[in-house]
Design a protein around this motif. Structure first.
Motif, PDB file in Angstrom:
ATOM      1  N   TRP A 123       0.833  -1.194   0.000  1.00  0.00           N
ATOM      2  CA  TRP A 123       0.000   0.000   0.000  1.00  0.00           C
ATOM      3  C   TRP A 123       0.869   1.245   0.000  1.00  0.00           C
ATOM      4  CZ3 TRP A 123      -2.583  -2.629   4.694  1.00  0.00           C
ATOM      5  CH2 TRP A 123      -3.508  -3.586   4.249  1.00  0.00           C
ATOM      6  N   VAL A 125       0.687   5.427   1.118  1.00  0.00           N
ATOM      7  CA  VAL A 125       0.080   6.609   1.729  1.00  0.00           C
ATOM      8  C   VAL A 125       0.862   7.814   1.232  1.00  0.00           C
ATOM      9  CG1 VAL A 125      -0.396   7.818   3.884  1.00  0.00           C
ATOM     10  CG2 VAL A 125      -0.653   5.326   3.776  1.00  0.00           C
ATOM     11  N   ARG A 128      -0.731  15.154   0.527  1.00  0.00           N
ATOM     12  CA  ARG A 128      -1.559  15.830  -0.480  1.00  0.00           C
ATOM     13  C   ARG A 128      -0.767  16.762  -1.381  1.00  0.00           C
ATOM     14  NH1 ARG A 128      -5.273  15.400   3.795  1.00  0.00           N
ATOM     15  NH2 ARG A 128      -7.147  14.240   3.161  1.00  0.00           N
ATOM     16  N   LEU A 176      -4.507   9.133  -6.415  1.00  0.00           N
ATOM     17  CA  LEU A 176      -5.534   8.404  -5.656  1.00  0.00           C
ATOM     18  C   LEU A 176      -6.672   7.992  -6.566  1.00  0.00           C
ATOM     19  CD1 LEU A 176      -6.624   7.500  -2.839  1.00  0.00           C
ATOM     20  CD2 LEU A 176      -7.771   9.736  -2.728  1.00  0.00           C
ATOM     21  N   ASP A 182      -3.221   4.673  -2.155  1.00  0.00           N
ATOM     22  CA  ASP A 182      -4.389   4.163  -1.429  1.00  0.00           C
ATOM     23  C   ASP A 182      -4.996   5.148  -0.443  1.00  0.00           C
ATOM     24  OD1 ASP A 182      -4.162   1.166  -2.268  1.00  0.00           O
ATOM     25  OD2 ASP A 182      -2.153   1.741  -1.632  1.00  0.00           O
ATOM     26  N   GLU A 183      -4.203   6.132  -0.006  1.00  0.00           N
ATOM     27  CA  GLU A 183      -4.688   7.039   1.027  1.00  0.00           C
ATOM     28  C   GLU A 183      -3.897   8.336   0.967  1.00  0.00           C
ATOM     29  OE1 GLU A 183      -4.640   6.953   5.894  1.00  0.00           O
ATOM     30  OE2 GLU A 183      -5.245   5.115   4.850  1.00  0.00           O
ATOM     31  N   CYS A 185      -3.029  12.175   2.974  1.00  0.00           N
ATOM     32  CA  CYS A 185      -3.035  12.832   4.277  1.00  0.00           C
ATOM     33  C   CYS A 185      -2.315  14.170   4.144  1.00  0.00           C
ATOM     34  CB  CYS A 185      -2.370  11.949   5.340  1.00  0.00           C
ATOM     35  SG  CYS A 185      -0.631  11.615   5.010  1.00  0.00           S
ATOM     36  N   THR A 190       2.424  11.473   6.824  1.00  0.00           N
ATOM     37  CA  THR A 190       2.320  10.167   6.161  1.00  0.00           C
ATOM     38  C   THR A 190       2.739   9.022   7.084  1.00  0.00           C
ATOM     39  OG1 THR A 190       4.521  10.394   5.159  1.00  0.00           O
ATOM     40  CG2 THR A 190       2.641  11.095   3.840  1.00  0.00           C
ATOM     41  N   SER A 193      -0.162   8.346   9.379  1.00  0.00           N
ATOM     42  CA  SER A 193      -1.245   7.656   8.680  1.00  0.00           C
ATOM     43  C   SER A 193      -0.869   6.215   8.367  1.00  0.00           C
ATOM     44  CB  SER A 193      -1.590   8.399   7.384  1.00  0.00           C
ATOM     45  OG  SER A 193      -2.106   9.677   7.659  1.00  0.00           O
ATOM     46  N   LEU A 197      -2.658   2.722   9.666  1.00  0.00           N
ATOM     47  CA  LEU A 197      -3.020   1.611   8.784  1.00  0.00           C
ATOM     48  C   LEU A 197      -2.368   0.319   9.274  1.00  0.00           C
ATOM     49  CD1 LEU A 197      -4.564   0.958   6.182  1.00  0.00           C
ATOM     50  CD2 LEU A 197      -2.528   1.625   4.893  1.00  0.00           C
TER      51      LEU A 197
END
Length: 257
Positions: A123, A125, A128, A176, A182-183, A185, A190, A193, A197
């Motif tokens: 995954w 993360v 933004r 995304l 997958d995500e 923040c 990160t 987050s 997870l």
């Protein structure tokens, strides 16, 4: 133990930090060997169930280190050239095959080989304000390291071709939306987050998680070796061409933005 990695452990969770901030965590031959060895050591840790990978200095990785003189071993014996050309592929595969769940925490950017490493993990993360890009073809070399099959699995063939061929800079929201990450923040969050997870994974029955990852990877990887086993030779062939050398020279002399 490692010159360019920092490993930390807390219970069943661990983190590995790429630590070449002076080169924006670029993947030199030495760092790729360290990452491969690190994966092999982590695989043997039976009490470790989740691993988060990140980079120092607010950057995941600037990709393969173009200034690493050993990276372009043109005058070396052929066996040595092939060994060096295959470093990235062996590294990515070693991390993909880890039994633990692996999570990339992407701050700043993951470019080229940095993104290739990130998509070899389970995954991703992403902050933004971060971005990803695959500039290999603009540098005169094909995208290798087994990355294309992984991209096709994540985003489909058309988007995989667009990412690899055009080398466009992809922002977090777009990444995304296409399934590349997958995500999202906020900047600087990160790791927080990713650890959240990781905690969710640790609440699940361990052996069912292991078997599920193994099954998904086995199905997703069908045929991947068949289309990438000659990647190091493709890389060497392309890298030796005049257009490739010119593209790399231009990239090395281009002013930093």
């Amino acid at each position: 133990m490692y010159r360019h990695l920092r490993c930390e452990f807390s219970g069943r969770c661990g983190s590995v930090t790429l630590a070449r901030p002076e080169r924006r965590n670029a993947l030199s031959a030495e760092l790729m060997r360290e990452m491969t060895g690190c994966a092999q050591e982590l695989a043997a840790r039976r009490g470790l169930d989740v691993i988060v990978v990140t980079g120092e200095a607010g950057v995941f990785s600037a990709g393969a280190d173009l200034k690493d003189p050993s990276r372009w071993a043109g005058g070396a014996p052929l066996l040595e050239q092939r060994e060096i050309a295959g470093l990235g592929q062996r590294m990515a595969r070693a991390w993909e095959e880890l039994p633990q769940i692996t999570i990339a925490a992407i701050e700043g950017y993951a470019v080229g080989g940095g993104l290739a490493l990130a998509v070899a993990l389970d995954w991703r993360v992403m902050a933004r304000d971060a971005f990803v890009a695959l500039p290999e073809i603009s540098l005169g070399i094909p995208l290798t390291w087994g990355t294309l099959p992984r991209l096709v699995n994540l985003v489909g063939p058309a988007r995989a071709k667009r990412l690899a061929i055009l080398g466009e800079r992809i922002g977090a929201e777009q990444a995304l939306a296409m399934g590349l990450v997958d995500e999202l923040c906020d900047k600087g969050r990160t790791m927080e987050s990713a650890m959240r997870l990781a905690a969710a994974v640790l609440e699940k029955p361990k052996h069912s998680v292991l078997m599920t990852k193994e099954t998904v990877n086995a199905y997703a990887g069908l045929g991947a070796h068949a289309v990438s086993y000659m990647a190091h030779d493709q890389l060497e062939l392309a890298a030796a061409s005049p257009e490739s050398r010119a593209a790399r020279d231009a990239a090395l002399t281009r002013p930093k933005r």
